[in-house]
Design an enzyme around this catalytic site. Sequence first.
Site, PDB file in Angstrom:
ATOM      1  N   THR A 196       0.894  -1.148   0.000  1.00 26.13           N
ATOM      2  CA  THR A 196       0.000   0.000   0.000  1.00 26.13           C
ATOM      3  C   THR A 196       0.927   1.191   0.000  1.00 26.13           C
ATOM      4  O   THR A 196       2.103   1.046   0.311  1.00 26.13           O
ATOM      5  CB  THR A 196      -0.874  -0.032   1.281  1.00 26.13           C
ATOM      6  OG1 THR A 196      -1.804  -1.102   1.191  1.00 26.13           O
ATOM      7  CG2 THR A 196      -1.642   1.259   1.488  1.00 26.13           C
ATOM      8  N   ARG A 224     -14.830  -5.730  -1.032  1.00 27.97           N
ATOM      9  CA  ARG A 224     -14.026  -5.758   0.195  1.00 27.97           C
ATOM     10  C   ARG A 224     -13.429  -4.382   0.458  1.00 27.97           C
ATOM     11  O   ARG A 224     -12.929  -3.721  -0.439  1.00 27.97           O
ATOM     12  CB  ARG A 224     -12.912  -6.803   0.067  1.00 27.97           C
ATOM     13  CG  ARG A 224     -12.038  -6.917   1.320  1.00 27.97           C
ATOM     14  CD  ARG A 224     -10.744  -6.144   1.204  1.00 27.97           C
ATOM     15  NE  ARG A 224      -9.848  -6.393   2.357  1.00 27.97           N
ATOM     16  CZ  ARG A 224      -8.687  -5.776   2.540  1.00 27.97           C
ATOM     17  NH1 ARG A 224      -8.266  -4.896   1.653  1.00 27.97           N
ATOM     18  NH2 ARG A 224      -7.939  -6.028   3.609  1.00 27.97           N
ATOM     19  N   ILE A 225     -13.501  -3.926   1.688  1.00 28.21           N
ATOM     20  CA  ILE A 225     -12.896  -2.666   2.103  1.00 28.21           C
ATOM     21  C   ILE A 225     -11.866  -2.951   3.179  1.00 28.21           C
ATOM     22  O   ILE A 225     -12.149  -3.665   4.157  1.00 28.21           O
ATOM     23  CB  ILE A 225     -13.965  -1.680   2.627  1.00 28.21           C
ATOM     24  CG1 ILE A 225     -14.929  -1.310   1.494  1.00 28.21           C
ATOM     25  CG2 ILE A 225     -13.318  -0.428   3.216  1.00 28.21           C
ATOM     26  CD1 ILE A 225     -16.115  -0.497   1.940  1.00 28.21           C
ATOM     27  N   GLY A 226     -10.661  -2.426   2.994  1.00 30.55           N
ATOM     28  CA  GLY A 226      -9.594  -2.656   3.957  1.00 30.55           C
ATOM     29  C   GLY A 226      -9.443  -1.502   4.921  1.00 30.55           C
ATOM     30  O   GLY A 226     -10.340  -0.683   5.116  1.00 30.55           O
ATOM     31  N   ASP A 227      -8.247  -1.414   5.511  1.00 32.16           N
ATOM     32  CA  ASP A 227      -8.001  -0.381   6.506  1.00 32.16           C
ATOM     33  C   ASP A 227      -7.679   0.978   5.903  1.00 32.16           C
ATOM     34  O   ASP A 227      -7.888   2.019   6.547  1.00 32.16           O
ATOM     35  CB  ASP A 227      -6.835  -0.799   7.403  1.00 32.16           C
ATOM     36  CG  ASP A 227      -5.520  -0.813   6.647  1.00 32.16           C
ATOM     37  OD1 ASP A 227      -4.693   0.092   6.846  1.00 32.16           O
ATOM     38  OD2 ASP A 227      -5.311  -1.733   5.835  1.00 32.16           O
ATOM     39  N   GLY A 247      -0.326  -3.143   5.631  1.00 28.77           N
ATOM     40  CA  GLY A 247      -0.192  -4.515   6.108  1.00 28.77           C
ATOM     41  C   GLY A 247      -1.501  -5.261   6.037  1.00 28.77           C
ATOM     42  O   GLY A 247      -2.336  -5.021   5.162  1.00 28.77           O
ATOM     43  N   GLU A 248      -1.721  -6.141   6.981  1.00 31.87           N
ATOM     44  CA  GLU A 248      -2.932  -6.950   7.021  1.00 31.87           C
ATOM     45  C   GLU A 248      -4.090  -6.070   7.469  1.00 31.87           C
ATOM     46  O   GLU A 248      -4.237  -5.745   8.651  1.00 31.87           O
ATOM     47  CB  GLU A 248      -2.756  -8.137   7.970  1.00 31.87           C
ATOM     48  CG  GLU A 248      -3.954  -9.073   7.984  1.00 31.87           C
ATOM     49  CD  GLU A 248      -3.835 -10.145   9.045  1.00 31.87           C
ATOM     50  OE1 GLU A 248      -4.899 -10.615   9.507  1.00 31.87           O
ATOM     51  OE2 GLU A 248      -2.700 -10.499   9.420  1.00 31.87           O
ATOM     52  N   GLY A 249      -4.900  -5.676   6.506  1.00 30.33           N
ATOM     53  CA  GLY A 249      -5.944  -4.703   6.776  1.00 30.33           C
ATOM     54  C   GLY A 249      -6.890  -5.103   7.886  1.00 30.33           C
ATOM     55  O   GLY A 249      -7.269  -4.277   8.728  1.00 30.33           O
TER      56      GLY A 249
END
Length: 325
Positions: A196, A224-227, A247-249
Amino acid sequence: MGGWAIAVHGGAGVDPNLPAERQKQAKQLLTRCLNIGISALRSSLPAIDVVELVVRELESDPLFNSGRGSALTANGTVEMEASIMDGDGRRCGAVSGISTVKNPISLARLVMDKSPHSYLGFSGAEEFAKQQGVEMVDNEYFITEDNIGMLKLAKEANTILFDYRIPLTGLDSCASSVESPIRMNGLPISVYAPETVGCVVVDGQGRCAAATSTGGLMNKMTGRIGDSPLIGAGTYAGELCGVSCTGEGEAIIRGTLARDVAAVMEYKELGLQEAVDFVIKKRLDNGFAGLIAVSNKGEVAYGFNCNGMFRGCATEDGFMDVGIW
């Protein structure tokens, strides 16, 4: 005030076998973006303008996972997301599901400046973009041959593929029959190395700002929505600091990582690097992530709990550093 400071990132979780040429390209891009930001800060541009300017540059280069070069959904399309926050007044703007806006971070800025809302998504965000006259392109503009190949690999492995920059050869361990020790929300994943982009800045007036942009996960579910677009999770800026995460959202969302850096500075009275270290160690559970941060005192810091993070930082006193591992 301690002067201005800037940090950029191109994602946390790096393939340990990343080819030397790819490492060189990444460092060159980070250095170019740092220099753009430094020049803007020396010209007294406000922090919020600098973070937008730098992230636009990152979105326009296909090397990292944002804008052109974004990861593909399971349907082979691009759905981008971004957010921006001005610590001066804690104003913010965010977008998700962007498919035709050339620079999602600038649309997020317009949501902040030109709409009554903080967050717009999918068709509503696209319609707002048209109303604002931003530059639009076909979805194909964002799709690269590398990403098409990595989506094929992810589908064959029946997994979400985090690092779509890993070379297509030598990935036998990605087979769906191989059990991965790394899990997301209880589900095993085969390759972990998300990318990102983000930028954090404190200007000469002590004003902090942060911006984050991404294409998300390769082979992610549509919608899908991440951080990255979530204020307080992937992005946060206030009076004390500015933070951008990568990173890992799902883990970053659970830990409200970006806001937590500011919170422990405020409530535990930790310094910037202490706050970053505390959050990376205590708030990620079993997740993997990294973040960059600046403080209103002109400090810069970063941290990650995976094998690497593409990053660069600089301060007004002449310090400058670009690294991966």
